[in-house]
Design a protein around this motif. Structure first.
Motif, PDB file in Angstrom:
ATOM      1  N   LEU A  56       0.825  -1.210   0.000  1.00  0.00           N
ATOM      2  CA  LEU A  56       0.000   0.000   0.000  1.00  0.00           C
ATOM      3  C   LEU A  56       0.858   1.259   0.000  1.00  0.00           C
ATOM      4  O   LEU A  56       0.541   2.249  -0.671  1.00  0.00           O
ATOM      5  CB  LEU A  56      -0.939  -0.015   1.208  1.00  0.00           C
ATOM      6  CG  LEU A  56      -1.900  -1.207   1.307  1.00  0.00           C
ATOM      7  CD1 LEU A  56      -2.853  -1.037   2.465  1.00  0.00           C
ATOM      8  CD2 LEU A  56      -2.649  -1.407   0.002  1.00  0.00           C
TER       9      LEU A  56
ATOM     10  N   LEU B 184      -0.545   5.082  -0.561  1.00  0.00           N
ATOM     11  CA  LEU B 184      -1.599   5.115   0.448  1.00  0.00           C
ATOM     12  C   LEU B 184      -0.980   5.292   1.831  1.00  0.00           C
ATOM     13  O   LEU B 184       0.045   4.688   2.150  1.00  0.00           O
ATOM     14  CB  LEU B 184      -2.434   3.829   0.399  1.00  0.00           C
ATOM     15  CG  LEU B 184      -3.288   3.661  -0.860  1.00  0.00           C
ATOM     16  CD1 LEU B 184      -3.945   2.285  -0.888  1.00  0.00           C
ATOM     17  CD2 LEU B 184      -4.356   4.763  -0.957  1.00  0.00           C
TER      18      LEU B 184
ATOM     19  N   THR C 254      -0.709   4.608   5.498  1.00  0.00           N
ATOM     20  CA  THR C 254      -1.083   3.626   6.509  1.00  0.00           C
ATOM     21  C   THR C 254      -0.653   4.049   7.908  1.00  0.00           C
ATOM     22  O   THR C 254      -0.655   3.233   8.834  1.00  0.00           O
ATOM     23  CB  THR C 254      -0.471   2.249   6.181  1.00  0.00           C
ATOM     24  OG1 THR C 254       0.959   2.358   6.162  1.00  0.00           O
ATOM     25  CG2 THR C 254      -0.955   1.751   4.826  1.00  0.00           C
TER      26      THR C 254
ATOM     27  N   ILE D 293      -6.109   3.241   6.330  1.00  0.00           N
ATOM     28  CA  ILE D 293      -5.803   3.963   5.100  1.00  0.00           C
ATOM     29  C   ILE D 293      -6.371   5.362   5.299  1.00  0.00           C
ATOM     30  O   ILE D 293      -7.576   5.594   5.180  1.00  0.00           O
ATOM     31  CB  ILE D 293      -6.407   3.270   3.868  1.00  0.00           C
ATOM     32  CG1 ILE D 293      -5.810   1.866   3.736  1.00  0.00           C
ATOM     33  CG2 ILE D 293      -6.138   4.082   2.612  1.00  0.00           C
ATOM     34  CD1 ILE D 293      -6.419   1.057   2.630  1.00  0.00           C
TER      35      ILE D 293
ATOM     36  N   LEU E  47     -14.617   0.107  -2.770  1.00  0.00           N
ATOM     37  CA  LEU E  47     -14.162  -1.240  -2.413  1.00  0.00           C
ATOM     38  C   LEU E  47     -15.319  -2.232  -2.384  1.00  0.00           C
ATOM     39  O   LEU E  47     -15.151  -3.396  -2.772  1.00  0.00           O
ATOM     40  CB  LEU E  47     -13.442  -1.208  -1.073  1.00  0.00           C
ATOM     41  CG  LEU E  47     -12.076  -0.507  -1.066  1.00  0.00           C
ATOM     42  CD1 LEU E  47     -11.500  -0.479   0.346  1.00  0.00           C
ATOM     43  CD2 LEU E  47     -11.113  -1.179  -2.030  1.00  0.00           C
TER      44      LEU E  47
ATOM     45  N   THR F 109     -15.027  -2.868   3.943  1.00  0.00           N
ATOM     46  CA  THR F 109     -14.298  -2.099   4.946  1.00  0.00           C
ATOM     47  C   THR F 109     -15.252  -1.038   5.469  1.00  0.00           C
ATOM     48  O   THR F 109     -16.303  -0.800   4.880  1.00  0.00           O
ATOM     49  CB  THR F 109     -13.039  -1.417   4.370  1.00  0.00           C
ATOM     50  OG1 THR F 109     -13.451  -0.507   3.335  1.00  0.00           O
ATOM     51  CG2 THR F 109     -12.069  -2.434   3.812  1.00  0.00           C
TER      52      THR F 109
ATOM     53  N   ILE G 191      -8.604  -1.312   7.789  1.00  0.00           N
ATOM     54  CA  ILE G 191      -8.426  -2.688   7.356  1.00  0.00           C
ATOM     55  C   ILE G 191      -8.017  -3.524   8.559  1.00  0.00           C
ATOM     56  O   ILE G 191      -7.075  -3.168   9.281  1.00  0.00           O
ATOM     57  CB  ILE G 191      -7.331  -2.793   6.270  1.00  0.00           C
ATOM     58  CG1 ILE G 191      -7.638  -1.867   5.085  1.00  0.00           C
ATOM     59  CG2 ILE G 191      -7.161  -4.240   5.815  1.00  0.00           C
ATOM     60  CD1 ILE G 191      -8.868  -2.229   4.320  1.00  0.00           C
TER      61      ILE G 191
ATOM     62  N   CYS H  56      -5.432  -6.399  -2.082  1.00  0.00           N
ATOM     63  CA  CYS H  56      -4.328  -5.556  -2.528  1.00  0.00           C
ATOM     64  C   CYS H  56      -4.620  -4.967  -3.905  1.00  0.00           C
ATOM     65  O   CYS H  56      -4.406  -3.771  -4.142  1.00  0.00           O
ATOM     66  CB  CYS H  56      -3.040  -6.366  -2.547  1.00  0.00           C
ATOM     67  SG  CYS H  56      -1.577  -5.381  -2.881  1.00  0.00           S
TER      68      CYS H  56
ATOM     69  N   LEU I 172      -7.120  -2.214  -3.590  1.00  0.00           N
ATOM     70  CA  LEU I 172      -6.573  -1.010  -2.963  1.00  0.00           C
ATOM     71  C   LEU I 172      -5.647  -0.256  -3.914  1.00  0.00           C
ATOM     72  O   LEU I 172      -5.563   0.976  -3.856  1.00  0.00           O
ATOM     73  CB  LEU I 172      -5.844  -1.387  -1.675  1.00  0.00           C
ATOM     74  CG  LEU I 172      -6.762  -1.827  -0.531  1.00  0.00           C
ATOM     75  CD1 LEU I 172      -5.944  -2.361   0.644  1.00  0.00           C
ATOM     76  CD2 LEU I 172      -7.662  -0.682  -0.067  1.00  0.00           C
TER      77      LEU I 172
ATOM     78  N   LEU J 117      -7.916   1.625  -5.814  1.00  0.00           N
ATOM     79  CA  LEU J 117      -8.419   2.719  -4.980  1.00  0.00           C
ATOM     80  C   LEU J 117      -7.439   3.887  -4.975  1.00  0.00           C
ATOM     81  O   LEU J 117      -7.849   5.050  -5.033  1.00  0.00           O
ATOM     82  CB  LEU J 117      -8.661   2.229  -3.552  1.00  0.00           C
ATOM     83  CG  LEU J 117      -9.062   3.307  -2.539  1.00  0.00           C
ATOM     84  CD1 LEU J 117     -10.399   3.924  -2.912  1.00  0.00           C
ATOM     85  CD2 LEU J 117      -9.119   2.728  -1.130  1.00  0.00           C
TER      86      LEU J 117
END
Length: 400
Positions: A315, A320, A322, A332, A347, A354, A371, A386, A389, A392
């Motif tokens: 990620l 992203l 985290t 995220i 998602l 999520t 997550i 994954c 994301l 995303l």
């Protein structure tokens, strides 16, 4: 309809405009981490639950819950100080104390109730024994139940910056001349950020300033520490540890574990223990089984932490945020409420469940997807997550 409904509707409308309104979504659990969302019968892979070890469906937990129910019935019939204390309560409390390497333990209906009622009882001790209010030092990102416990006690919180032990030390030095018992209140794993407290450092500071260290181990118990005992059991430890059975241990309820003296004091002073009907035999059976199983799951814990490390790396490579996560809880962080809701919907369209976490659960402008990885997410599910994301990340870039 009541004459107050217009006020409620206006308040709900205000929440909707701010992107803060919540609704319940009815889910039907399926095999493993799969769920069916009942409103549209959509099959989703659930990456939002706290069932970190997958024990909520473990056959031994279900079997012992049924056996103990058959033996003594579905309810405990009364509070613990009336006639609700069963031999099963004693058995589980003794097992918790051994698991957490403490002298004694007490069971509570939930982690919220434990934090909300234990803290006022502890702080009242300061007034009774010293004649002065407790001095309460709390991490700014503590769980809402910890903040509520302080508020219920009428205790003014002296808040230190998140996981900043230098700041905590400076605050303790600032108030060193003040009278009253000192308490340091924090979590070991923070539920919305997935990062960890420095338990050894906290213990040293507590000893230096003669402070009582209260540690919420709800999200560490089962997945961290030797045999899943949490972050404090194999260190110098906290003076009192709170934990739950509703996360990695797969069932429901909570406990506190500490010295015999502090547990005896809470039996006599803690409203959440005194005035609540005792936990039912079915939950006690599931708790007992979970405490037998968790220490044997080192392989599952190791794989789970490896999965989390891998996912964070993937990620971060696509930009992203985290945060400081070092556990299977991986936020995220997106920021805006509306954008976070859009991300959760994106998602879902990729069959991933999520939850958009928004204020007041997290600070303003830090809305996020949370997550939560579990031992029952297989490699195929992780690859799907994954891949979704990564898409995303591209989607969020286009929304800027």
């Amino acid at each position: 309809m009541t004459r107050f409904d217009d006020h409620f509707q206006q308040a709900l409308s205000d929440l909707s405009q701010k992107g803060l309104r919540r609704i319940t979504q009815i889910m039907q659990p399926q095999q493993g981490p799969m769920v069916i969302r009942m409103i549209d019968n959509r099959l989703l892979c659930d990456f939002s639950s706290n069932d970190y070890l997958g024990l909520s469906h473990h056959p031994l937990l279900k079997e012992r819950a049924q056996i103990w129910t058959e033996q003594v019935g579905v309810g405990a019939r009364a509070s613990r100080l009336v006639s609700g204390s069963l031999i099963f309560h004693q058995q589980v409390e003794e097992k918790v104390a051994r698991f957490k390497r403490k002298e004694a333990a007490l069971l509570f209906p939930s982690g919220w109730q434990a934090n909300a009622s234990v803290l006022p009882a502890l702080f009242r001790l300061s007034q009774e024994q010293t004649g002065h209010k407790a001095l309460v030092f709390t991490d700014r990102l503590n769980h809402a139940s910890l903040h509520h416990g302080c508020a219920a006690a009428g205790a003014g919180q002296i808040r230190f910056r998140h996981n900043d032990l230098v700041h905590l030390t400076a605050l303790l030095e600032k108030y060193q001349s003040e009278k009253g018992l000192r308490f340091i209140i924090t979590e070991s794993v923070f539920s919305m950020d997935g990062d960890q407290a420095n338990i050894i450092g906290l213990r040293k500071i507590a000893d230096q300033f003669n402070a009582f260290l209260y540690l919420d181990e709800a999200h560490a118990t089962g997945i961290l520490g030797v045999e899943g005992r949490g972050l404090s059991a194999d260190q110098l430890g906290a003076d009192l540890v709170m934990g739950t059975f509703s996360k990695a241990l797969g069932c429901f309820g909570a406990y506190i574990a500490g010295s015999r003296a502090v547990c005896d004091w809470l039996i006599n002073s803690c409203s959440g223990f005194i005035y609540s009907t005792a936990l039912p035999p079915s939950m006690l059976g599931a708790m007992d089984a979970a405490l037998d199983i968790v220490p044997t799951m080192d392989i599952e814990r190791h794989r789970l932490l490896e999965k989390a490390t891998w996912l964070r790396q993937q990620l971060q490579q696509v930009g992203l945020d985290t945060g400081l996560s070092s556990t299977p809880i991986i936020p995220i962080i997106i920021g805006e409420n509306s954008k976070t809701l859009q991300a959760a919907k994106f998602l879902e369209e990729n069959d991933i469940l999520t939850i958009a976490i928004r204020p007041p659960t997290v600070p303003s402008h830090s809305s996020r997807l949370r997550i939560a990885l579990t031992a029952i997410h297989d490699d195929r599910m992780l690859e799907q997550l994954c891949s979704s994301l990564v898409k995303l990340a591209s989607f969020l870039t286009r929304q800027v």
